[in-house]
Scaffold this active site. Sequence first.
Site, mmCIF file in Angstrom:
data_model
loop_
_atom_site.group_PDB
_atom_site.id
_atom_site.type_symbol
_atom_site.label_atom_id
_atom_site.label_comp_id
_atom_site.label_asym_id
_atom_site.label_seq_id
_atom_site.Cartn_x
_atom_site.Cartn_y
_atom_site.Cartn_z
ATOM 1 N N ASP A 211 0.791 -1.175 -0.157
ATOM 2 C CA ASP A 211 0.097 -0.038 -0.150
ATOM 3 C C ASP A 211 0.965 1.308 -0.172
ATOM 4 O O ASP A 211 1.774 1.479 0.799
ATOM 5 C CB ASP A 211 -0.796 -0.095 1.108
ATOM 6 N N ASP B 244 -1.938 -1.427 -3.634
ATOM 7 C CA ASP B 244 -2.041 -0.754 -4.830
ATOM 8 C C ASP B 244 -1.134 -0.917 -5.857
ATOM 9 O O ASP B 244 -0.092 -1.550 -5.494
ATOM 10 C CB ASP B 244 -2.678 0.824 -4.448
ATOM 11 N N ASP C 202 -10.015 -17.135 -15.761
ATOM 12 C CA ASP C 202 -10.823 -17.701 -14.351
ATOM 13 C C ASP C 202 -11.797 -18.624 -14.787
ATOM 14 O O ASP C 202 -12.558 -18.315 -15.748
ATOM 15 C CB ASP C 202 -11.376 -16.444 -13.653
ATOM 16 N N GLU D 232 -7.487 -21.453 -15.799
ATOM 17 C CA GLU D 232 -7.760 -22.157 -14.676
ATOM 18 C C GLU D 232 -8.973 -22.983 -15.159
ATOM 19 O O GLU D 232 -10.018 -22.510 -15.381
ATOM 20 C CB GLU D 232 -8.461 -21.185 -13.645
HETATM 21 C C1 NOJ Z 1 -11.057 -18.845 -9.074
HETATM 22 C C2 NOJ Z 1 -10.430 -17.742 -8.545
HETATM 23 O O1 NOJ Z 1 -9.268 -18.168 -8.083
HETATM 24 C C3 NOJ Z 1 -11.214 -17.718 -7.014
HETATM 25 O O2 NOJ Z 1 -10.614 -16.760 -6.125
HETATM 26 C C4 NOJ Z 1 -12.677 -17.215 -7.235
HETATM 27 O O3 NOJ Z 1 -13.563 -17.246 -6.058
HETATM 28 C C5 NOJ Z 1 -13.424 -18.046 -8.509
HETATM 29 N N1 NOJ Z 1 -12.433 -18.443 -9.392
HETATM 30 C C6 NOJ Z 1 -14.537 -17.412 -9.084
HETATM 31 O O4 NOJ Z 1 -14.324 -16.348 -9.676
#
Ligand code: NOJ
Length: 489
Positions: A22, A30, A196, A249
């Site tokens: 920060d 930030d 994600d 992911e």
């Molecule tokens: C995976 C992310 O790493 C996690 O932090 C998040 O809660 C979920 N996807 C939903 O976006």
Amino acid sequence: MSSGPWWRGAVVYQIYPRSFLDTTGSGVGDLDGVTARLDHLVWLGVDAIWLSPIHPSPGVDGGYDVADHLDVDPLFGGLPAFDRLLAAAHERGLRVLLDWVPNHTSSEHPWFVSSRHDAAGPHGDWYWWADEPANNWPSAFGGPAWTLDPVRGQYYLHLFTSAQPDLNWNTPGVRAAMLDGLRYWLDRGVDGFRADVVNLIGRDPRLPDLADLDPANPNDLVGRYRDPRTHDLLRAIRAVLDGHFLVGEVPLADMSAVPSYVDSTQLHRAFDFSLMEAPWSAQAWRSRIAAAEAAYGPAGAPAWVLSSHDQPRHRSRHGGREDRARVAACVLLTLRGTPFVYAGEELGLTDPELTPEQRVDPLGRDGSRAPVPWTAEPGHGWAAPDPWMPWPPHAARRNVEVLRAEPDGILWLYRRLIALRREHPDLRDGELTLLDAPPGVLAYRRGGLTVQANFTDSPVRVPRGEVLLATEPARDGMLAPCAAAVLAG
Ligand code: NOJ
């Protein structure tokens, strides 16, 4: 250095921006804080940084509830701070990856606000709406994945919190807008994205029930969800990337299914979380590495990860022991693929014990989000002495200032491992062959190098060669208890 794309054997450093540094006194990290410490990351030797979401967000899911894909939260310094960071990173040869959250938005995103107020309007079909919960899907945060919206008088689908409605990627406008979002950041100069839960975006419009859901595991659906449409969408996404890096992911419980999302037209890499779930056992680690090798074959490889903002730090998971954290680091940074280091693991941080009042995450994933300590004094380099989350344990010792002065410490070990990976193309890009080894020892060859990791608390006799790097000095020609080494030959 090896040839080929930069990311192939690269080391990527994950930053959870709220927790890094920060500079304003807000108590929340930030982007100017990231810029201020880029020289440290250059010293550490990483190739790229990945920023967890930086967009405006109500913060119900730590930023994974995005309210505007094309802006930067004023909390982090807004777009000007991002542009400063990007320029400073590029000046130093560091690449910058953004988190991209395609499965859902915040319920405060203007698209959802429009959708709930005007079913016949331009965003009416951008989310999944139904008069009754349309299937048996659970939310990964508990409870059903359907919530009644009093404004529209219909239920909307959310595989995560009810503040994260799922986007309907079957709607052309959603596809176009989300791909435009990628183009926007690429035009601004970013080097790629971490996508994600990207396995979730392809949907059969009938939203069929998923059979045999485990009621005790809210994550069961996310961990099993597959739809062939996702592959087509990934091809459209990759086409926009135009050579920039895309790591996904794909949190399928069956890791052997993940490589089907990784090829020259889809993801460049997908995370392999299996070492995060492995107990402290050479056999367990060996079997997971063998499984990844078998699943990908020589043409592909995973993005390996030990720690993240979603899980307890790996040192915490393995009894809080630094010797184990060192062995784990040695394995992570000598595997085939693209290792991801989570900010603070190089300091050997563990998670703080938190009271219920100190927790802010609905799933209690706060521990690994504790702030990174930079200096020894009580404020640890942060502008506000009292950040949004308590410090990790022993921050007066486990901080960058102290550990940079300890050449035998864990921070220097990370630095030496990353340097070794840079110096030896075999480590970045070479084949991996698992070797026979005594019980409790994981051993493999990477081209001309051998890695030995002793998971036991006893010394072991193993074939020796010229030691390029060791987490502990050898004892009587033996691999020390709970130690790892990289050997030439
Ligand atoms: C995976 C992310 O790493 C996690 O932090 C998040 O809660 C979920 N996807 C939903 O976006």
